[in-house]
Motif scaffolding. Structure first.
Motif, PDB file in Angstrom:
ATOM      1  N   ARG A 122       0.831  -1.213   0.000  1.00 36.77           N
ATOM      2  CA  ARG A 122       0.000   0.000   0.000  1.00 36.77           C
ATOM      3  C   ARG A 122       0.863   1.259   0.000  1.00 36.77           C
ATOM      4  O   ARG A 122       0.535   2.234  -0.681  1.00 36.77           O
ATOM      5  CB  ARG A 122      -0.941  -0.016   1.195  1.00 36.77           C
ATOM      6  CG  ARG A 122      -1.986  -1.114   1.109  1.00 36.77           C
ATOM      7  CD  ARG A 122      -2.767  -1.258   2.395  1.00 36.77           C
ATOM      8  NE  ARG A 122      -3.596  -2.456   2.373  1.00 36.77           N
ATOM      9  CZ  ARG A 122      -4.261  -2.901   3.420  1.00 36.77           C
ATOM     10  NH1 ARG A 122      -4.219  -2.248   4.573  1.00 36.77           N
ATOM     11  NH2 ARG A 122      -4.990  -4.005   3.321  1.00 36.77           N
ATOM     12  N   TYR A 153       0.396   3.330  -3.411  1.00 34.12           N
ATOM     13  CA  TYR A 153      -0.444   4.516  -3.270  1.00 34.12           C
ATOM     14  C   TYR A 153      -0.013   5.340  -2.054  1.00 34.12           C
ATOM     15  O   TYR A 153      -0.753   5.489  -1.090  1.00 34.12           O
ATOM     16  CB  TYR A 153      -1.923   4.130  -3.191  1.00 34.12           C
ATOM     17  CG  TYR A 153      -2.861   5.312  -3.319  1.00 34.12           C
ATOM     18  CD1 TYR A 153      -2.708   6.256  -4.338  1.00 34.12           C
ATOM     19  CD2 TYR A 153      -3.908   5.480  -2.427  1.00 34.12           C
ATOM     20  CE1 TYR A 153      -3.570   7.335  -4.453  1.00 34.12           C
ATOM     21  CE2 TYR A 153      -4.777   6.555  -2.541  1.00 34.12           C
ATOM     22  CZ  TYR A 153      -4.602   7.482  -3.551  1.00 34.12           C
ATOM     23  OH  TYR A 153      -5.452   8.554  -3.667  1.00 34.12           O
ATOM     24  N   SER A 198      -5.282   3.764   2.298  1.00 31.47           N
ATOM     25  CA  SER A 198      -6.440   3.643   1.425  1.00 31.47           C
ATOM     26  C   SER A 198      -6.038   3.245   0.013  1.00 31.47           C
ATOM     27  O   SER A 198      -4.853   3.182  -0.320  1.00 31.47           O
ATOM     28  CB  SER A 198      -7.163   4.989   1.373  1.00 31.47           C
ATOM     29  OG  SER A 198      -6.332   5.970   0.754  1.00 31.47           O
ATOM     30  N   GLY A 199      -7.051   3.041  -0.796  1.00 27.51           N
ATOM     31  CA  GLY A 199      -6.904   2.848  -2.229  1.00 27.51           C
ATOM     32  C   GLY A 199      -8.064   3.558  -2.903  1.00 27.51           C
ATOM     33  O   GLY A 199      -8.946   4.087  -2.217  1.00 27.51           O
ATOM     34  N   CYS A 200      -8.078   3.598  -4.224  1.00 27.51           N
ATOM     35  CA  CYS A 200      -9.140   4.282  -4.961  1.00 27.51           C
ATOM     36  C   CYS A 200      -9.780   3.333  -5.960  1.00 27.51           C
ATOM     37  O   CYS A 200      -9.105   2.502  -6.565  1.00 27.51           O
ATOM     38  CB  CYS A 200      -8.589   5.498  -5.690  1.00 27.51           C
ATOM     39  SG  CYS A 200      -7.991   6.783  -4.589  1.00 27.51           S
ATOM     40  N   ALA A 201     -11.092   3.512  -6.138  1.00 30.26           N
ATOM     41  CA  ALA A 201     -11.833   2.652  -7.060  1.00 30.26           C
ATOM     42  C   ALA A 201     -12.905   3.461  -7.787  1.00 30.26           C
ATOM     43  O   ALA A 201     -13.444   4.410  -7.233  1.00 30.26           O
ATOM     44  CB  ALA A 201     -12.486   1.504  -6.301  1.00 30.26           C
ATOM     45  N   PHE A 207      -9.220  -6.201  -3.042  1.00 30.41           N
ATOM     46  CA  PHE A 207      -8.885  -4.774  -3.061  1.00 30.41           C
ATOM     47  C   PHE A 207      -7.904  -4.421  -1.939  1.00 30.41           C
ATOM     48  O   PHE A 207      -7.131  -3.478  -2.064  1.00 30.41           O
ATOM     49  CB  PHE A 207     -10.153  -3.915  -2.951  1.00 30.41           C
ATOM     50  CG  PHE A 207      -9.901  -2.463  -3.233  1.00 30.41           C
ATOM     51  CD1 PHE A 207      -9.700  -2.020  -4.531  1.00 30.41           C
ATOM     52  CD2 PHE A 207      -9.836  -1.540  -2.206  1.00 30.41           C
ATOM     53  CE1 PHE A 207      -9.441  -0.686  -4.798  1.00 30.41           C
ATOM     54  CE2 PHE A 207      -9.584  -0.202  -2.460  1.00 30.41           C
ATOM     55  CZ  PHE A 207      -9.384   0.228  -3.762  1.00 30.41           C
ATOM     56  N   LEU A 229      -4.811  -4.032  -3.235  1.00 26.57           N
ATOM     57  CA  LEU A 229      -4.881  -2.996  -4.273  1.00 26.57           C
ATOM     58  C   LEU A 229      -5.156  -3.552  -5.665  1.00 26.57           C
ATOM     59  O   LEU A 229      -4.860  -2.896  -6.658  1.00 26.57           O
ATOM     60  CB  LEU A 229      -3.647  -2.092  -4.253  1.00 26.57           C
ATOM     61  CG  LEU A 229      -3.486  -1.267  -2.973  1.00 26.57           C
ATOM     62  CD1 LEU A 229      -2.246  -0.380  -3.069  1.00 26.57           C
ATOM     63  CD2 LEU A 229      -4.720  -0.427  -2.681  1.00 26.57           C
ATOM     64  N   HIS A 282      -7.260  -1.184  -7.822  1.00 33.44           N
ATOM     65  CA  HIS A 282      -6.964   0.195  -7.406  1.00 33.44           C
ATOM     66  C   HIS A 282      -6.561   1.042  -8.609  1.00 33.44           C
ATOM     67  O   HIS A 282      -5.790   0.607  -9.452  1.00 33.44           O
ATOM     68  CB  HIS A 282      -5.829   0.176  -6.379  1.00 33.44           C
ATOM     69  CG  HIS A 282      -5.153   1.496  -6.179  1.00 33.44           C
ATOM     70  ND1 HIS A 282      -5.754   2.543  -5.519  1.00 33.44           N
ATOM     71  CD2 HIS A 282      -3.935   1.944  -6.561  1.00 33.44           C
ATOM     72  CE1 HIS A 282      -4.923   3.589  -5.500  1.00 33.44           C
ATOM     73  NE2 HIS A 282      -3.814   3.239  -6.129  1.00 33.44           N
TER      74      HIS A 282
END
Length: 179
Positions: A43, A47, A66-69, A79, A82, A85
């Motif tokens: 992670r 990111y 966190s991650g983004c989707a 997820f 990631l 992600h």
């Protein structure tokens, strides 16, 4: 007795932080809830903009990662590594909000969350999603998150609850009562 004000620093995580973050994660989460050392290192590497750490007098005491989707599926275990992600996606998915148990009770989780929200707003994100245990729903509601539903995830053998914070255009959560 004299009291001193601690020097607090918020910054993006770096690879050298992985071992300390893993130690905090392992001490604060029960059993299988904690991310592995490899997941934390991944992670940070993939990111870093979504991995915020808090230092107190030079000691790392807490973090949010966190991650983004584009499409959020909170129960998606892949997820957490990631998979799926995309740093350009509009939705942020928080994986951990954690403060070392020895440093809890000082408002540091709230400080981390406020700074994280500001950073994600500045990055143009539209919403922040997270899962929490039942006892934390009221805390996140106070921070401006909206309750979504009980999660289909049974990560770590626990029942989780999905929450979302829609982000407004002026750098503040929309419809928030959080201070």
């Amino acid at each position: 007795m004299t009291t001193t004000n601690p020097q607090l620093t918020l910054r993006q995580a770096e690879p050298r932080d992985a071992a300390r973050c893993y130690a905090i994660e392992s001490s604060a989460y029960e059993g299988d809830e904690a991310a592995t050392a490899d997941k934390i290192a991944l992670r940070i590497a993939q990111y870093p903009a979504g991995f915020l750490v808090l230092e107190c007098d030079g000691e790392l005491v807490g973090f949010i990662n966190s991650g983004c989707a584009h499409q959020v599926a909170m129960a998606d275990e892949a997820f957490k590594e990631l998979i799926g992600h995309d740093p350009a996606a509009a939705n942020v998915v928080i994986m951990s909000v954690v403060v070392d148990p020895a440093w809890q009770g000082r408002g540091y989780a709230g400080l981390l969350m406020r700074a994280f929200i500001q950073r994600m707003q500045a990055a143009g994100k539209q919403a922040i999603h997270l899962m929490c245990k039942p006892q934390h729903v009221a805390l996140y509601t106070h921070m401006g998150y909206q309750y979504v539903q009980p999660s289909a995830s049974l990560h770590g053998g626990m029942q989780w609850h999905e929450m979302v914070l829609p982000l407004g255009a002026a750098g503040q959560p929309r419809n928030s009562t959080a201070q």
